[in-house]
Design a protein around this motif. Structure first.
Motif, PDB file in Angstrom:
ATOM      1  N   GLU A  12       0.836  -1.196   0.000  1.00 25.53           N
ATOM      2  CA  GLU A  12       0.000   0.000   0.000  1.00 25.53           C
ATOM      3  C   GLU A  12       0.872   1.249   0.000  1.00 25.53           C
ATOM      4  OE1 GLU A  12      -3.582   2.080   2.622  1.00 25.53           O
ATOM      5  OE2 GLU A  12      -2.635   0.250   3.326  1.00 25.53           O
ATOM      6  N   ASN A  19      -3.578   7.906  -2.022  1.00 25.79           N
ATOM      7  CA  ASN A  19      -4.971   7.618  -2.370  1.00 25.79           C
ATOM      8  C   ASN A  19      -5.156   7.546  -3.886  1.00 25.79           C
ATOM      9  OD1 ASN A  19      -4.524  10.410  -2.528  1.00 25.79           O
ATOM     10  ND2 ASN A  19      -6.679  10.880  -2.194  1.00 25.79           N
ATOM     11  N   GLU A  22      -3.494   4.221  -5.033  1.00 28.40           N
ATOM     12  CA  GLU A  22      -4.334   3.081  -4.675  1.00 28.40           C
ATOM     13  C   GLU A  22      -5.583   3.010  -5.553  1.00 28.40           C
ATOM     14  OE1 GLU A  22      -3.349   0.585  -2.723  1.00 28.40           O
ATOM     15  OE2 GLU A  22      -1.479   1.732  -2.624  1.00 28.40           O
ATOM     16  N   GLU A  23      -6.136   4.155  -5.919  1.00 29.43           N
ATOM     17  CA  GLU A  23      -7.281   4.159  -6.833  1.00 29.43           C
ATOM     18  C   GLU A  23      -6.863   3.634  -8.203  1.00 29.43           C
ATOM     19  OE1 GLU A  23     -10.628   7.152  -8.752  1.00 29.43           O
ATOM     20  OE2 GLU A  23      -9.372   7.876  -7.112  1.00 29.43           O
ATOM     21  N   LYS A  25      -4.436   1.522  -8.782  1.00 32.49           N
ATOM     22  CA  LYS A  25      -4.255   0.071  -8.630  1.00 32.49           C
ATOM     23  C   LYS A  25      -5.603  -0.645  -8.688  1.00 32.49           C
ATOM     24  CE  LYS A  25      -0.132   0.067  -5.698  1.00 32.49           C
ATOM     25  NZ  LYS A  25       0.352  -0.336  -4.361  1.00 32.49           N
ATOM     26  N   GLU A  26      -6.598  -0.071  -8.020  1.00 37.51           N
ATOM     27  CA  GLU A  26      -7.926  -0.678  -8.009  1.00 37.51           C
ATOM     28  C   GLU A  26      -8.511  -0.723  -9.424  1.00 37.51           C
ATOM     29  OE1 GLU A  26     -11.061  -2.708  -6.623  1.00 37.51           O
ATOM     30  OE2 GLU A  26      -9.308  -2.164  -5.420  1.00 37.51           O
ATOM     31  N   ARG A  29      -6.859  -3.460 -11.398  1.00 39.64           N
ATOM     32  CA  ARG A  29      -7.312  -4.813 -11.020  1.00 39.64           C
ATOM     33  C   ARG A  29      -8.604  -5.201 -11.745  1.00 39.64           C
ATOM     34  NH1 ARG A  29      -4.685  -3.673  -5.999  1.00 39.64           N
ATOM     35  NH2 ARG A  29      -6.407  -2.462  -5.149  1.00 39.64           N
ATOM     36  N   GLY A  30      -9.309  -4.233 -12.294  1.00 40.53           N
ATOM     37  CA  GLY A  30     -10.546  -4.510 -13.024  1.00 40.53           C
ATOM     38  C   GLY A  30     -10.311  -5.115 -14.402  1.00 40.53           C
TER      39      GLY A  30
END
Length: 84
Positions: A12, A19, A22-23, A25-26, A29-30
């Protein structure tokens, strides 16, 4: 280059921009497969010129269905693989 390394890291990100990292990365991941890599300014003139343009504005600029006139030539060159 540091942003790319942070996006590809498994731990992280606790930095001030963590932030956003991390967004990103999210979102990555999709996809079944997604890799981030650095493109030099010369290889991405359109993004460079848009960022340069945007750095002088406080308001949001949106273009729909057409290219901003100040980068039309650069987009044309980018499409055919010629760098101005």
């Amino acid at each position: 280059m540091r942003v790319i390394n942070k996006l590809m890291a498994e731990e992280e990100d606790l930095s001030n921009a963590g932030n956003l990292i991390e967004e990103g990365k999210e979102l990555m991941r999709g996809f079944s497969s997604c890799t981030a890599f650095h493109i030099r300014r010369e290889g991405n003139c359109v993004a460079h010129d848009l960022a340069k343009f945007g750095s002088g504005y406080v308001t949001t600029n949106v273009w729909m269905d057409e290219c901003p006139s100040f980068i039309e030539n650069i987009v044309s060159f980018d499409v055919i693989g010629i760098f101005p």
